[in-house]
Structure formats: structure tokens, C-alpha cells
Design an enzyme around this catalytic site. Structure first.
Site, short mmCIF file in Angstrom:
data_model
loop_
_atom_site.label_atom_id
_atom_site.label_comp_id
_atom_site.label_asym_id
_atom_site.label_seq_id
_atom_site.Cartn_x
_atom_site.Cartn_y
_atom_site.Cartn_z
N HIS A 9 0.94 -1.27 -0.25
CA HIS A 9 0.06 -0.03 -0.22
C HIS A 9 0.91 1.12 0.00
O HIS A 9 0.75 2.16 -0.72
CB HIS A 9 -0.88 0.01 1.48
CG HIS A 9 -1.56 1.31 1.62
ND1 HIS A 9 -2.88 1.24 1.29
CD2 HIS A 9 -1.37 2.52 2.08
CE1 HIS A 9 -3.21 2.70 1.57
NE2 HIS A 9 -2.12 3.21 2.06
N GLU A 10 1.89 1.31 0.84
CA GLU A 10 2.77 2.46 0.83
C GLU A 10 3.30 2.74 -0.47
O GLU A 10 3.79 3.80 -0.84
CB GLU A 10 3.69 2.37 2.20
CG GLU A 10 3.11 2.43 3.40
CD GLU A 10 1.91 3.57 3.72
OE1 GLU A 10 2.27 4.63 3.16
OE2 GLU A 10 1.02 3.15 4.66
N GLU A 15 -6.25 7.10 -0.81
CA GLU A 15 -6.30 5.93 -0.24
C GLU A 15 -7.03 4.64 -0.87
O GLU A 15 -6.34 3.38 -0.75
CB GLU A 15 -7.02 6.17 1.32
CG GLU A 15 -6.32 7.10 2.10
CD GLU A 15 -4.73 6.74 2.45
OE1 GLU A 15 -4.55 5.34 2.63
OE2 GLU A 15 -3.93 7.24 2.59
N HIS A 42 1.56 4.41 -2.83
CA HIS A 42 1.74 5.91 -2.80
C HIS A 42 2.82 6.56 -3.51
O HIS A 42 2.62 7.51 -4.01
CB HIS A 42 1.71 6.30 -1.48
CG HIS A 42 0.36 6.03 -0.74
ND1 HIS A 42 -0.59 6.80 -1.07
CD2 HIS A 42 -0.15 5.88 0.68
CE1 HIS A 42 -1.78 6.49 -0.41
NE2 HIS A 42 -1.38 6.00 0.65
#
Length: 285
Positions: A130-131, A205, A134
Site C-alpha cells: 500500500h505504501e 487511499e 503511494h
């Protein structure tokens, strides 16, 4: 789109600081505030990631210090087609993580000691994917600059309150905007900081959740991690967390009631989990 958002954020900061300068020092205050804002914009672009990492006492690690975690990040970066980011550990038992930096070539990911302890390797893989999403989606610059800007605006708002109280007797247009102008800006500044944070769209998100699930290949691992983090972060909130940087984290590190939820930069956790669980029952492309 993110470049446009970044430009708008920097423009908003400049205009707000010019208005503050006018309220305190009239035309001369406006000129001083304009040049100060320009300097802050340049500083934010180059150093905001370092500020955020230092704010939370993040320590950079090497592969020798934590081979399992470092190797996991490297493997996921390869799967995502990204350069290897710097890897940090935050000395906090509250489970959380974030990414920061200017671009994929100058990126960093950070995880707390707490998240490394409570998640399974598969769940942690989902979080770090997930990070890295980004980073891949280039969310990190606008997120990090937003954190710096929001913090600066809140600080200036506090300064304006004191300036209005102790130096607000002047009402000459050249020398100052007077007490009322200072008090007005002291009220507007924190609201502006909140709006800047909300401008960092909640939709990023959802996109990072989806992209992260594709990188690690297991939507349910990320869904399980979010469920566990949502519960654990409420029981063990991050005491050092600040509103200006809350939007950087994978789960909101702040605790609060309905008002906090209304102005939260994070989407509802149950919706994020539901979307990931739905992904598990269709082919990942």
C-alpha cells in the site's frame, strides 16, 4: 493531476501568508510575507520529507539490521517496478506506517515498531505494498508538502493570536491591519490548515489499497491488516501524532469523536475493507 494539486497547495500557502502579513504589517508586511512564503515553498519541496521523518524519530535501517523487513520492501519494490526506497523504523508501539519523499527516486517508507510486532508477514506485506503504491502513484510529494504547510499555518495562527493581543492597537494601513485583522487571521489560519489537509483526497487511499493489493497479489492480507490496525490503533493511539501529518499514515493515528471522523482525511475503514474483500473474488489484473 498531482502536480496541479501541489501547485494549488503552494499557491494557497503563499496567499494565506501574504494575507497574514497584511493583517500584521500592512503593505510592508505583505512584501515580507510574500518572500517568506516563496522561501518556505522551496524549503518544503526539498526538505519536508526529512522534517516528517525527524518529527517521529524515524531511524533508517539497513538490510543487515532487519533482513526480513528490508528484504520484503525490496521484493515489493521490484514487483512494483520502483527503485528501492529508504527504509525507516519509528520507535512507537502504536501500529502504523507511511511513505514520504519527492518522487520514486527520492522516496522513503516508514513503519512503527508496533506494526512490525502485531502483523503477520503476509499482512505486513500488504501494508508495505500500500505504501509503495503511494510512491508509484506519486502521492507522496503532495502528502508530505501538505503536512509541512498545515503545520506551518497552524503555527502562524498561534503567532497571530499573540500578535493581535499584544501588538494589535495599530490601525494604520501602512503599518498594520490592527487587532481585528490579526484576530480574524488567527481564526482563519487553522481552518485553512484543515482544508488543505482535506484537499489531499480520500480517493488516493482507495487507489493505494487497490494498487497495493495488486502488487502483493493478496487483497485479503491487506484487508486483514487494516482490520487489525484499526482496532489496535484505537487501543494504543500514537501519542506523538499531530493533526498536520495524520493524513500520511495508513490508518488515522488520532483518536476522537464524530467531528474528527467528519473532517478525517481517511475514508471509512469498513468501506476500505469491503472493497478489498470484493477484490479477492475477482481476477487481479
Amino acid at each position: 493531476m498531482n502536480r496541479l494539486k501541489t501547485t494549488l497547495l503552494l499557491t494557497c500557502l503563499t496567499l494565506l501568508m501574504v494575507a497574514m502579513g497584511s493583517a500584521i504589517g500592512g503593505r510592508s508586511g505583505m512584501v515580507f510575507a510574500f518572500f517568506m512564503a516563496c522561501a518556505m515553498n522551496v524549503f518544503s519541496y526539498w526538505f519536508s520529507d526529512k522534517i516528517v521523518l525527524r518529527m517521529y524519530g524515524a531511524q533508517e535501517i539497513t538490510e543487515a539490521e532487519n533482513p526480513a523487513f528490508y528484504g520484503m520492501v525490496r521484493r515489493l519494490a521490484v514487483q512494483a517496478g520502483l527503485p528501492m526506497p529508504r527504509v525507516y523504523v519509528i520507535p512507537s508501539e502504536s501500529p502504523n506506517a507511511f511513505a514520504t519523499g519527492r518522487n520514486p527516486d527520492h522516496a522513503a517508507v516508514a513503519a512503527t515498531q508496533g506494526i512490525l510486532r502485531i502483523l503477520t508477514p503476509e499482512e505486513l506485506e500488504g501494508v508495505m505494498a500500500h505504501e509503495l503504491s503511494h510512491v508509484k502513484n506519486r502521492d507522496i510529494l503532495i502528502s508530505t508538502i501538505a503536512a509541512t504547510i498545515a503545520g506551518a499555518i497552524s503555527m502562524l495562527g498561534n503567532m497571530l493570536q499573540w500578535a493581535a493581543i499584544f501588538g494589535g492597537g495599530r490601525d494604520n494601513d501602512e503599518e498594520g491591519g490592527g487587532m481585528l485583522g490579526g484576530l480574524a487571521m488567527a481564526i482563519i489560519a487553522p481552518i485553512a490548515a484543515m482544508l488543505i489537509q482535506m484537499a489531499v483526497s480520500r480517493s488516493r487511499e482507495y487507489l493505494a489499497d487497490e494498487s497495493g493489493a495488486r502488487i502483493c497479489g493478496n487483497p485479503l492480507s491487506l484487508a486483514n491488516a487494516l482490520r487489525k490496525l484499526d482496532s489496535a490503533s484505537r487501543m494504543l493511539p500514537m501519542e506523538e501524532a499531530r493533526p498536520a501529518t495524520a493524513h500520511l499514515f495508513i490508518v488515522n493515528p488520532l483518536t476522537g469523536g464524530a467531528l474528527l471522523k467528519l473532517f478525517s482525511t481517511h475514508p471509512p475503514m469498513e468501506e476500505r475493507i469491503a472493497k478489498l474483500e470484493a477484490m479477492a473474488y475477482r481476477p487481479l489484473r
